[in-house]
Write a protein that holds these residues in place. Structure first.
Motif, mmCIF file in Angstrom:
data_model
loop_
_atom_site.group_PDB
_atom_site.id
_atom_site.type_symbol
_atom_site.label_atom_id
_atom_site.label_comp_id
_atom_site.label_asym_id
_atom_site.label_seq_id
_atom_site.Cartn_x
_atom_site.Cartn_y
_atom_site.Cartn_z
ATOM 1 N N ARG A 271 0.822 -1.219 0.000
ATOM 2 C CA ARG A 271 0.000 0.000 0.000
ATOM 3 C C ARG A 271 0.859 1.274 0.000
ATOM 4 O O ARG A 271 1.661 1.479 -0.893
ATOM 5 C CB ARG A 271 -0.976 -0.042 1.178
ATOM 6 N N THR A 272 0.745 2.098 1.053
ATOM 7 C CA THR A 272 1.423 3.402 1.030
ATOM 8 C C THR A 272 2.919 3.299 1.252
ATOM 9 O O THR A 272 3.635 4.289 1.131
ATOM 10 C CB THR A 272 0.828 4.309 2.128
ATOM 11 N N ASP A 273 3.392 2.105 1.631
ATOM 12 C CA ASP A 273 4.795 1.988 2.019
ATOM 13 C C ASP A 273 5.675 1.398 0.923
ATOM 14 O O ASP A 273 6.695 0.781 1.204
ATOM 15 C CB ASP A 273 4.914 1.127 3.281
ATOM 16 N N ARG A 274 5.292 1.573 -0.318
ATOM 17 C CA ARG A 274 6.033 0.908 -1.398
ATOM 18 C C ARG A 274 7.436 1.469 -1.592
ATOM 19 O O ARG A 274 8.265 0.871 -2.235
ATOM 20 C CB ARG A 274 5.261 0.986 -2.718
ATOM 21 N N TRP A 275 7.714 2.659 -1.069
ATOM 22 C CA TRP A 275 9.096 3.149 -1.180
ATOM 23 C C TRP A 275 9.841 3.082 0.143
ATOM 24 O O TRP A 275 11.007 2.771 0.189
ATOM 25 C CB TRP A 275 9.123 4.568 -1.730
ATOM 26 N N ARG A 276 9.153 3.350 1.262
ATOM 27 C CA ARG A 276 9.854 3.435 2.551
ATOM 28 C C ARG A 276 10.403 2.069 2.960
ATOM 29 O O ARG A 276 11.578 1.952 3.338
ATOM 30 C CB ARG A 276 8.888 3.953 3.618
ATOM 31 N N VAL A 277 9.574 1.041 2.883
ATOM 32 C CA VAL A 277 10.004 -0.292 3.354
ATOM 33 C C VAL A 277 11.170 -0.843 2.526
ATOM 34 O O VAL A 277 12.193 -1.254 3.085
ATOM 35 C CB VAL A 277 8.807 -1.265 3.385
ATOM 36 N N PRO A 278 11.068 -0.838 1.171
ATOM 37 C CA PRO A 278 12.221 -1.367 0.407
ATOM 38 C C PRO A 278 13.500 -0.565 0.658
ATOM 39 O O PRO A 278 14.589 -1.138 0.697
ATOM 40 C CB PRO A 278 11.774 -1.224 -1.051
ATOM 41 N N THR A 279 13.367 0.750 0.843
ATOM 42 C CA THR A 279 14.559 1.567 1.114
ATOM 43 C C THR A 279 15.236 1.114 2.403
ATOM 44 O O THR A 279 16.448 0.858 2.440
ATOM 45 C CB THR A 279 14.146 3.050 1.252
ATOM 46 N N LEU A 280 14.431 0.979 3.456
ATOM 47 C CA LEU A 280 15.001 0.577 4.732
ATOM 48 C C LEU A 280 15.474 -0.877 4.705
ATOM 49 O O LEU A 280 16.434 -1.242 5.383
ATOM 50 C CB LEU A 280 13.969 0.794 5.846
ATOM 51 N N VAL A 281 14.789 -1.705 3.907
ATOM 52 C CA VAL A 281 15.235 -3.113 3.756
ATOM 53 C C VAL A 281 16.644 -3.146 3.173
ATOM 54 O O VAL A 281 17.513 -3.902 3.635
ATOM 55 C CB VAL A 281 14.245 -3.898 2.862
ATOM 56 N N GLY A 282 16.880 -2.329 2.161
ATOM 57 C CA GLY A 282 18.211 -2.293 1.548
ATOM 58 C C GLY A 282 19.278 -1.839 2.532
ATOM 59 O O GLY A 282 20.357 -2.439 2.625
ATOM 60 N N ILE A 283 18.960 -0.813 3.306
ATOM 61 C CA ILE A 283 19.936 -0.303 4.285
ATOM 62 C C ILE A 283 20.175 -1.342 5.384
ATOM 63 O O ILE A 283 21.324 -1.631 5.755
ATOM 64 C CB ILE A 283 19.429 1.034 4.882
ATOM 65 N N ALA A 284 19.092 -1.925 5.889
ATOM 66 C CA ALA A 284 19.237 -2.943 6.945
ATOM 67 C C ALA A 284 20.023 -4.146 6.432
ATOM 68 O O ALA A 284 20.855 -4.715 7.149
ATOM 69 C CB ALA A 284 17.856 -3.383 7.429
ATOM 70 N N GLY A 285 19.765 -4.518 5.158
ATOM 71 C CA GLY A 285 20.439 -5.684 4.582
ATOM 72 C C GLY A 285 21.931 -5.469 4.440
ATOM 73 O O GLY A 285 22.745 -6.306 4.870
ATOM 74 N N MET B 198 5.687 -8.135 13.021
ATOM 75 C CA MET B 198 5.812 -7.541 11.689
ATOM 76 C C MET B 198 4.769 -8.105 10.718
ATOM 77 O O MET B 198 4.498 -7.510 9.677
ATOM 78 C CB MET B 198 7.203 -7.802 11.118
ATOM 79 N N LEU B 199 4.221 -9.271 11.047
ATOM 80 C CA LEU B 199 3.260 -9.905 10.140
ATOM 81 C C LEU B 199 2.037 -9.026 9.887
ATOM 82 O O LEU B 199 1.418 -9.104 8.844
ATOM 83 C CB LEU B 199 2.793 -11.237 10.737
ATOM 84 N N ASP B 200 1.700 -8.237 10.876
ATOM 85 C CA ASP B 200 0.466 -7.464 10.782
ATOM 86 C C ASP B 200 0.648 -6.117 10.091
ATOM 87 O O ASP B 200 -0.230 -5.268 10.170
ATOM 88 C CB ASP B 200 -0.076 -7.198 12.198
ATOM 89 N N SER B 201 1.777 -5.890 9.470
ATOM 90 C CA SER B 201 2.029 -4.536 8.953
ATOM 91 C C SER B 201 2.803 -4.586 7.639
ATOM 92 O O SER B 201 3.140 -5.661 7.139
ATOM 93 C CB SER B 201 2.858 -3.762 9.979
ATOM 94 N N GLN B 202 3.113 -3.413 7.111
ATOM 95 C CA GLN B 202 3.918 -3.328 5.897
ATOM 96 C C GLN B 202 5.355 -3.749 6.155
ATOM 97 O O GLN B 202 6.113 -4.003 5.219
ATOM 98 C CB GLN B 202 3.897 -1.898 5.349
ATOM 99 N N ALA B 203 5.726 -3.823 7.415
ATOM 100 C CA ALA B 203 7.086 -4.244 7.773
ATOM 101 C C ALA B 203 7.334 -5.716 7.475
ATOM 102 O O ALA B 203 8.459 -6.199 7.633
ATOM 103 C CB ALA B 203 7.328 -3.973 9.256
ATOM 104 N N VAL B 204 6.299 -6.406 7.013
ATOM 105 C CA VAL B 204 6.393 -7.848 6.776
ATOM 106 C C VAL B 204 7.560 -8.208 5.830
ATOM 107 O O VAL B 204 8.164 -9.264 5.934
ATOM 108 C CB VAL B 204 5.036 -8.370 6.233
ATOM 109 N N ALA B 205 7.882 -7.271 4.922
ATOM 110 C CA ALA B 205 8.945 -7.553 3.949
ATOM 111 C C ALA B 205 10.316 -7.706 4.606
ATOM 112 O O ALA B 205 11.227 -8.287 4.021
ATOM 113 C CB ALA B 205 9.001 -6.450 2.897
ATOM 114 N N ALA B 206 10.465 -7.180 5.813
ATOM 115 C CA ALA B 206 11.774 -7.230 6.477
ATOM 116 C C ALA B 206 11.957 -8.485 7.324
ATOM 117 O O ALA B 206 13.037 -8.693 7.884
ATOM 118 C CB ALA B 206 11.950 -6.000 7.356
ATOM 119 N N ILE B 207 10.933 -9.325 7.420
ATOM 120 C CA ILE B 207 11.029 -10.518 8.285
ATOM 121 C C ILE B 207 12.234 -11.397 7.925
ATOM 122 O O ILE B 207 12.977 -11.830 8.808
ATOM 123 C CB ILE B 207 9.700 -11.310 8.243
ATOM 124 N N PRO B 208 12.475 -11.676 6.618
ATOM 125 C CA PRO B 208 13.640 -12.530 6.316
ATOM 126 C C PRO B 208 14.964 -11.939 6.806
ATOM 127 O O PRO B 208 15.861 -12.679 7.212
ATOM 128 C CB PRO B 208 13.618 -12.628 4.789
#
Lengths: 482, 220
Positions: A82-96, A193-203
């Motif tokens: 939904r609204t987090d299509r840029w914020r989550v992947p950005t932070l995923v890349g930095i966290a990774g 994280m399952l209940d939110s857009q943060a789900v992408a960062a679980i792995p």
């Protein structure tokens, strides 16, 4: 080249964050996600080269981190964020990228600093998670335990390099950190994280925990392995008997079992870590990939040639060898317990897999369904090359080429037969059509007082861990650690 | 019931049996854990289409088979199928070789394994040709794994001449047949028995395996 691979997820993140708002062309978005996922896969492949770049040396932990990054980018690409299509992947890349630089680092101070960056990025991803206090408190508590173990080692050994396998109280602190972070505790931490857009960062969260384990604790810990496998069995029995088991409980099954397998045998580490990352990715996809239930069931059943199966096999082989060679009754007994639990785990896994495969949800978005079947395919392909991809030794796979050939032929024939049989009754019996016992997406909600307490705990631990990282950095600079 | 679930059930069941038979016929070297894992894959495929209670019996039967085979591996100190066959080719079948307590343990293990096989196979008489085909294949695979563990002759394709191979084949089929028929008898009987008796059999089998493992470790 190595530097490029290490920083590619962060570069992709910056590009996503910087241009996504103006980027409407879907091909460009797909390209960015593909580069992010590809960087993770490349890292997994090149990790065996053991190449060095500045303070980083690639190794099995880098491979695990690479697999986690890849899965996270796939989730970010296919899930409806939904609204987090840029914020989550950005932070995923930095966290990774931070996670890879931390778990591959040869030096304590930069390793802890990168780990802190990774945790802060993950905490930022979980900003909108349902009852985020639980997630934050677990992440920071895990970090506090890890810092205590590593700094304790550095001070006691008077060295600034990263330790190898830890022993004594430092081992138990690091193990507690890994258990907390990986999601062995139902409802808490990563499962929020399952209940939110943060789900992408679980792995990334789970993969990070396993990467830490690969560096500091995995191998030859039979009692701890037995405790985790027993925990997994209890969860699995709960999940197969109780109706509407929450995801946040069922998800601990693959984590606890694979963590136990890796603690029993170091040779199971890569297979267990990859299996855990794939399993939690499937959990993350579950709410949007209802019709991919068979793929989830097969992965969670740990059957051959999936990577989870090889982890269990490696642990069983190693623990059996230790029974035969045990010097005393105490050690023999601890390995006997591990060996006795594993057959039950194999059988219980079948029940779990069958139940999960029959569970149904409401939503089936095509990208999530395709990704679920893709993850099953990845698990099988990796399992066809157990020596090359999963680092299994000869004791676990005496003849890798013939084994791969047999498994490959059986899979191809089985899949071809399954394709033709899917609308007939060739499966051998009239299918049971009773209502499947489904799983519940959301777990219990904590009360306001508990949340307030967790908020304060998270805040205190967060400030404490950042302060600890700053202190050890200043101490290191003062003594000229590099 | 979705088409993908029926297709996946067929694929898992067929792949599992192929892999298990590949290991048990000696086409690929490996450990009994791999063979049990392959049986788990076949069990999973079948479980996709079963009721929860049937799934439970299948899993419990598989656990008993795995535990029973574990007794034989403890007896010979190896997980490898080649190791089990080799030891028995030189010293004799697990159930017949002393010390006495080890032989008793082997009999206990084999009996538990047969109970496990009876519970693992689908209960009752197969209804049609397709059902019969799956049922016989699974009975043979289950009989073979118990045969390798407790009455395992020399490696099947290890002979130089056709006569040796034929003799090996004949003995293997005989062993598998005996195991399969005994397991089938239990599976047929289950249809006419209350479920509680099957669960009692599971508990007894588990206790017998634990006793057998203890006996083996005490003497070997």
């Amino acid at each position: 080249m190595i530097g490029f691979v290490l920083f590619a997820p962060a570069v992709v993140a910056v590009l996503l964050g910087g241009v996504f708002g103006r980027l409407q062309e879907w091909r460009a978005r797909v390209l960015l996600y593909a580069v992010g996922a590809g960087a993770g896969v490349t890292l997994f492949v090149v990790a065996s080269s053991a190449e060095s770049w500045r303070t980083v040396t690639l190794g099995p932990a880098s491979a695990i981190a690479g697999a986690a990054i890849s899965c996270s980018f796939v989730l970010a690409a296919v899930l409806d964020l939904r609204t987090d299509r840029w914020r989550v992947p950005t932070l995923v890349g930095i966290a990774g990228t931070s996670m890879v630089l931390a778990v591959s680092n040869d030096w304590l101070v930069p390793g802890l600093l990168f780990w802190t960056c990774s945790t802060l990025a993950l905490a930022a991803i979980g900003r909108d998670a349902h009852q985020r206090a639980s997630l934050w408190a677990t992440l920071f508590a895990s970090d506090a335990l890890l810092y205590a173990a590593l700094v304790g080692w550095g001070l006691s050994a008077e060295r600034w390099t990263m330790p190898g396998t830890l022993e004594g109280w430092m081992f138990y602190l690091a193990l507690a950190a890994i258990v907390l972070r990986s999601g062995v505790v139902p409802y808490f931490g990563v499962w929020r994280m399952l209940d939110s857009q943060a789900v992408a960062a679980i792995p990334i969260v789970v993969g990070g925990a396993f990467a830490l384990g690969e560096r500091f604790v995995f191998g030859s810990a039979p009692l701890e392995a037995a405790a985790l496998i027993a925990t997994a069995l209890v969860v699995a029995l709960w999940g197969t008997i109780v109706r509407n088991t929450p995801f946040a409980v069922m998800g601990t099954w693959p984590i606890a079992l694979l963590l136990g397998a890796a603690l029993a045998s170091r040779s199971a580490a890569t297979a267990a870590s990859l299996g855990a990352v794939i399993a939690v990715s499937l959990f993350a996809l579950w709410p949007q990939a209802s019709s991919a239930a068979p793929a989830r069931g097969i992965v969670l059943a740990f059957v051959p040639p999936g990577v989870g199966f090889w982890a269990v096999l490696a642990a069983a082989t190693y623990s059996f060898g230790r029974i035969i060679e045990a010097p005393d009754v105490l050690e023999e007994t601890s390995w006997v317990v591990v060996s006795a639990l594993l057959p039950f785990a194999v059988a219980t896994a079948v029940s779990v897999g069958a139940r999960v495969a029959r569970a149904r949800g409401d939503v089936s978005l095509k990208p999530a369904v395709v990704a679920s079947w893709g993850l099953l395919a990845v698990s099988f392909v990796a399992g066809l090359f157990p020596e090359a991809i999963l680092d299994l030794d000869e004791a676990a796979v005496p003849d890798p080429s013939r084994t791969g050939l047999l498994f490959g032929a059986a899979l191809v024939l089985g899949a071809a037969g399954g394709w033709f049989a899917r609308k007939r009754t060739w499966a051998g019996r009239t299918p049971h059509t009773g209502a499947p016992r489904n799983f519940r997406h959301r777990g219990p909600t904590l009360g306001p007082r508990s949340l307030l307490a967790l908020d304060w705990t998270a805040l205190t631990l967060g400030i404490g861990t950042v302060a600890a990282a700053a202190w050890i950095t200043l101490e290191g600079l003062r003594s000229g650690f590099l | 019931m979705s088409a993908s679930l029926v297709g996946a059930a067929f694929a898992a069941r067929a792949s599992g049996l192929l892999i298990a038979l590949g290991y048990l016929f000696g086409l690929v070297p490996g450990s009994v854990v791999a063979a049990v894992g392959a049986l788990a894959l076949a069990t999973l495929g079948r479980s996709f289409l079963q009721t929860p209670v049937e799934q439970g019996f299948g899993a419990a039967g598989l656990a008993l088979i795995a535990g029973a085979v574990g007794v034989a591996t403890l007896r010979w100190g190896t997980l490898e199928l080649e190791g089990l066959r080799g030891a028995q080719a030189v010293l004799g079948a697990t159930m017949l070789v002393g010390p006495t307590l080890a032989a008793v343990a082997a009999w206990l293990g084999a009996a538990s394994g047969l109970i496990g096989l009876g519970l693992w196979l689908e209960p009752g008489r197969p209804r049609d040709v397709v059902h019969w085909m799956w049922w016989v294949l699974e009975a043979v695979a289950g009989g073979l794994i118990l045969g390798v563990a407790f009455w395992g002759p020399a490696v099947l394709f290890g002979g130089d001449d056709i006569g040796t191979v034929a003799l090996g084949l004949g003995r293997w089929f005989l062993v598998a047949l005996v195991g399969a028929v005994l397991g089938a008898a239990i599976a047929f009987a289950r249809e006419h028995l209350p479920a509680v008796i099957s669960w009692v059999a599971v508990a007894l089998g588990a206790v017998a395996i634990a006793v057998a493992a203890g006996l083996v470790r005490s003497v070997v």
